[in-house]
Design a protein around this motif. Structure first.
Motif, PDB file in Angstrom:
ATOM      1  N   ALA A 109       1.970   4.267  -6.711  1.00 23.05           N
ATOM      2  CA  ALA A 109       2.420   3.086  -5.976  1.00 23.05           C
ATOM      3  C   ALA A 109       3.941   2.960  -6.002  1.00 23.05           C
ATOM      4  O   ALA A 109       4.584   3.240  -7.016  1.00 23.05           O
ATOM      5  CB  ALA A 109       1.785   1.834  -6.559  1.00 23.05           C
ATOM      6  N   VAL A 110       4.508   2.515  -4.894  1.00 20.41           N
ATOM      7  CA  VAL A 110       5.952   2.281  -4.828  1.00 20.41           C
ATOM      8  C   VAL A 110       6.302   0.952  -5.495  1.00 20.41           C
ATOM      9  O   VAL A 110       7.167   0.886  -6.369  1.00 20.41           O
ATOM     10  CB  VAL A 110       6.440   2.285  -3.369  1.00 20.41           C
ATOM     11  N   GLY A 166       0.795  -1.224   0.000  1.00 20.82           N
ATOM     12  CA  GLY A 166       0.000   0.000   0.000  1.00 20.82           C
ATOM     13  C   GLY A 166       0.826   1.272   0.000  1.00 20.82           C
ATOM     14  O   GLY A 166       0.267   2.378  -0.055  1.00 20.82           O
ATOM     15  N   LEU A 167       2.145   1.152   0.048  1.00 22.34           N
ATOM     16  CA  LEU A 167       3.003   2.338   0.085  1.00 22.34           C
ATOM     17  C   LEU A 167       2.889   3.153  -1.196  1.00 22.34           C
ATOM     18  O   LEU A 167       2.918   2.609  -2.302  1.00 22.34           O
ATOM     19  CB  LEU A 167       4.466   1.928   0.291  1.00 22.34           C
ATOM     20  N   ASP A 168       2.791   4.478  -1.035  1.00 18.68           N
ATOM     21  CA  ASP A 168       2.810   5.414  -2.153  1.00 18.68           C
ATOM     22  C   ASP A 168       4.085   6.247  -2.084  1.00 18.68           C
ATOM     23  O   ASP A 168       4.719   6.355  -1.031  1.00 18.68           O
ATOM     24  CB  ASP A 168       1.593   6.347  -2.109  1.00 18.68           C
ATOM     25  N   ARG A 169       4.422   6.866  -3.196  1.00 22.13           N
ATOM     26  CA  ARG A 169       5.627   7.694  -3.251  1.00 22.13           C
ATOM     27  C   ARG A 169       5.607   8.774  -2.177  1.00 22.13           C
ATOM     28  O   ARG A 169       6.634   9.098  -1.582  1.00 22.13           O
ATOM     29  CB  ARG A 169       5.727   8.366  -4.624  1.00 22.13           C
ATOM     30  N   ALA A 170       4.422   9.356  -1.957  1.00 22.86           N
ATOM     31  CA  ALA A 170       4.311  10.449  -0.985  1.00 22.86           C
ATOM     32  C   ALA A 170       4.580   9.986   0.441  1.00 22.86           C
ATOM     33  O   ALA A 170       4.809  10.815   1.330  1.00 22.86           O
ATOM     34  CB  ALA A 170       2.922  11.078  -1.072  1.00 22.86           C
ATOM     35  N   ASP A 171       4.564   8.658   0.669  1.00 22.84           N
ATOM     36  CA  ASP A 171       4.814   8.131   2.006  1.00 22.84           C
ATOM     37  C   ASP A 171       6.303   8.054   2.336  1.00 22.84           C
ATOM     38  O   ASP A 171       6.673   7.818   3.488  1.00 22.84           O
ATOM     39  CB  ASP A 171       4.208   6.721   2.145  1.00 22.84           C
ATOM     40  N   LEU A 172       7.152   8.215   1.325  1.00 24.07           N
ATOM     41  CA  LEU A 172       8.594   8.021   1.499  1.00 24.07           C
ATOM     42  C   LEU A 172       9.304   9.327   1.844  1.00 24.07           C
ATOM     43  O   LEU A 172       9.026  10.372   1.261  1.00 24.07           O
ATOM     44  CB  LEU A 172       9.211   7.445   0.225  1.00 24.07           C
ATOM     45  N   ASP A 173      10.221   9.233   2.777  1.00 25.31           N
ATOM     46  CA  ASP A 173      11.141  10.332   3.085  1.00 25.31           C
ATOM     47  C   ASP A 173      12.534   9.718   3.125  1.00 25.31           C
ATOM     48  O   ASP A 173      13.067   9.425   4.194  1.00 25.31           O
ATOM     49  CB  ASP A 173      10.782  10.986   4.419  1.00 25.31           C
ATOM     50  N   LEU A 174      13.107   9.497   1.933  1.00 21.50           N
ATOM     51  CA  LEU A 174      14.393   8.815   1.861  1.00 21.50           C
ATOM     52  C   LEU A 174      15.518   9.664   2.424  1.00 21.50           C
ATOM     53  O   LEU A 174      16.507   9.140   2.941  1.00 21.50           O
ATOM     54  CB  LEU A 174      14.690   8.420   0.405  1.00 21.50           C
ATOM     55  N   LYS A 175      15.378  10.973   2.337  1.00 18.27           N
ATOM     56  CA  LYS A 175      16.401  11.843   2.902  1.00 18.27           C
ATOM     57  C   LYS A 175      16.407  11.719   4.425  1.00 18.27           C
ATOM     58  O   LYS A 175      17.460  11.715   5.055  1.00 18.27           O
ATOM     59  CB  LYS A 175      16.138  13.294   2.493  1.00 18.27           C
ATOM     60  N   GLY A 176      15.228  11.612   5.007  1.00 20.87           N
ATOM     61  CA  GLY A 176      15.129  11.460   6.457  1.00 20.87           C
ATOM     62  C   GLY A 176      15.210  10.024   6.926  1.00 20.87           C
ATOM     63  O   GLY A 176      15.228   9.756   8.126  1.00 20.87           O
ATOM     64  N   GLY A 177      15.206   9.076   5.972  1.00 25.89           N
ATOM     65  CA  GLY A 177      15.319   7.666   6.329  1.00 25.89           C
ATOM     66  C   GLY A 177      14.104   7.099   7.028  1.00 25.89           C
ATOM     67  O   GLY A 177      14.216   6.283   7.951  1.00 25.89           O
ATOM     68  N   CYS A 178      12.911   7.519   6.590  1.00 25.78           N
ATOM     69  CA  CYS A 178      11.707   6.991   7.214  1.00 25.78           C
ATOM     70  C   CYS A 178      10.570   6.960   6.201  1.00 25.78           C
ATOM     71  O   CYS A 178      10.702   7.465   5.079  1.00 25.78           O
ATOM     72  CB  CYS A 178      11.299   7.814   8.437  1.00 25.78           C
ATOM     73  N   LEU A 179       9.475   6.350   6.573  1.00 26.01           N
ATOM     74  CA  LEU A 179       8.290   6.314   5.719  1.00 26.01           C
ATOM     75  C   LEU A 179       7.045   6.360   6.583  1.00 26.01           C
ATOM     76  O   LEU A 179       7.066   5.992   7.749  1.00 26.01           O
ATOM     77  CB  LEU A 179       8.294   5.082   4.804  1.00 26.01           C
ATOM     78  N   ARG A 180       5.966   6.849   5.984  1.00 30.40           N
ATOM     79  CA  ARG A 180       4.679   6.925   6.681  1.00 30.40           C
ATOM     80  C   ARG A 180       3.868   5.690   6.321  1.00 30.40           C
ATOM     81  O   ARG A 180       3.741   5.334   5.149  1.00 30.40           O
ATOM     82  CB  ARG A 180       3.928   8.200   6.261  1.00 30.40           C
ATOM     83  N   VAL A 181       3.309   5.048   7.322  1.00 28.29           N
ATOM     84  CA  VAL A 181       2.571   3.794   7.125  1.00 28.29           C
ATOM     85  C   VAL A 181       1.150   3.955   7.638  1.00 28.29           C
ATOM     86  O   VAL A 181       0.928   4.492   8.723  1.00 28.29           O
ATOM     87  CB  VAL A 181       3.250   2.629   7.884  1.00 28.29           C
TER      88      VAL A 181
END
Length: 257
Positions: free
Chosen positions: A208-209, A154-169
């Motif tokens: 979608a990721v 269910g992960l979407d691109r907007a859920d990713l924060d690769l610079k901060g090293g985290c994701l929203r779930v």
């Protein structure tokens, strides 16, 4: 108002007031439809006429169908919640489930892979191929963040924060949380998202990721098959599922303090 109408209203309540997931709604819908059909076939269309004896007959019928203890327990739990709601709504004066014992299902401890087995599984996908690059990112993200299968696909691109090293779930009950990504997971995810061989996403999966080979959003069933495939490829002797990775993540965190 009929029993089937009450079931529909209860499911509508679960969806709107309590934010139940589609999976939860399907499970409750199947369980309560089963119950309503059993009761209506015996002329019980008004919930006020349902007695504990009628529910015991239903449970006995489920047992005769050789359903597992866990399935019968789940159906009884659905009935318990449904009649509790009817009581709150003033549709009945006493819950017919109140005096029924809930079956105790045999609990199986979730499987946990050792660190060596997880490392073998993570190394199994050939990242030089398009599917391998995706599978490597899948497994790294699931293990690093401790994600459920549905949360992963269910992960979407907007859920990713690769610079901060985290994701929203978005987890159960549509509750959101932040999950951390280790460096290996960040690298694998960046490599996959920047891979020129990654399929062009279909309109419905534009954000979608994780995509399947046709550009649609990866499904939980496909994810389970990929885990199973790579467990075999890695030479693991134990069967593992996406949930196994989640429990392995939690266990290894505790082991490391």
């Amino acid at each position: 108002m009929s029993l089937t109408t009450d079931v529909d209203n209860y499911l509508h309540r679960l969806a709107n007031a309590r934010g139940a997931s589609e999976h939860t709604l399907r499970a409750y819908g199947a369980d309560l439809t089963d119950l309503a059909e059993h009761l209506c076939s015996r002329g019980l269309e008004d919930p006020k006429g349902v007695k504990p004896l009628h529910l015991r007959t239903w449970l006995a019928a489920l047992d005769e169908r050789e359903l597992s203890s866990s399935t019968i327990q789940r159906k009884l739990s659905s009935a318990r919640s449904f009649f509790r709601w009817l009581l709150e709504e003033g549709r009945i004066e006493l819950s017919p489930v109140a005096g029924l014992r809930q079956r105790r299902a045999r609990r199986h401890p979730p499987g946990v892979l050792s660190l060596e087995e997880v490392e073998a599984l993570l190394a199994s996908p050939d990242a030089s191929t398009a599917i391998g690059s995706r599978d490597r990112a899948l497994f790294e993200v699931m293990y690093s963040a401790g994600l459920r299968a549905a949360e992963t696909v269910g992960l979407d691109r907007a859920d990713l924060d690769l610079k901060g090293g985290c994701l929203r779930v978005e987890g159960k009950g549509r509750k959101e949380r932040l999950a951390l990504l280790g460096e290996p997971a960040q690298r694998a995810l960046k490599d996959y998202l920047s891979d020129a061989r990654r399929p062009k996403p279909k309109a419905a999966a534009a954000e979608a990721v994780f995509l399947n080979s046709q550009g649609g959003r990866l499904t939980t069933r496909s994810l389970g098959r990929r885990v199973e495939h790579h467990c075999t490829a890695a030479g693991l002797t134990r069967r593992a599922t996406p949930h196994t990775l989640r429990h392995s993540f939690a266990t290894h965190l505790l082991d490391k303090g």
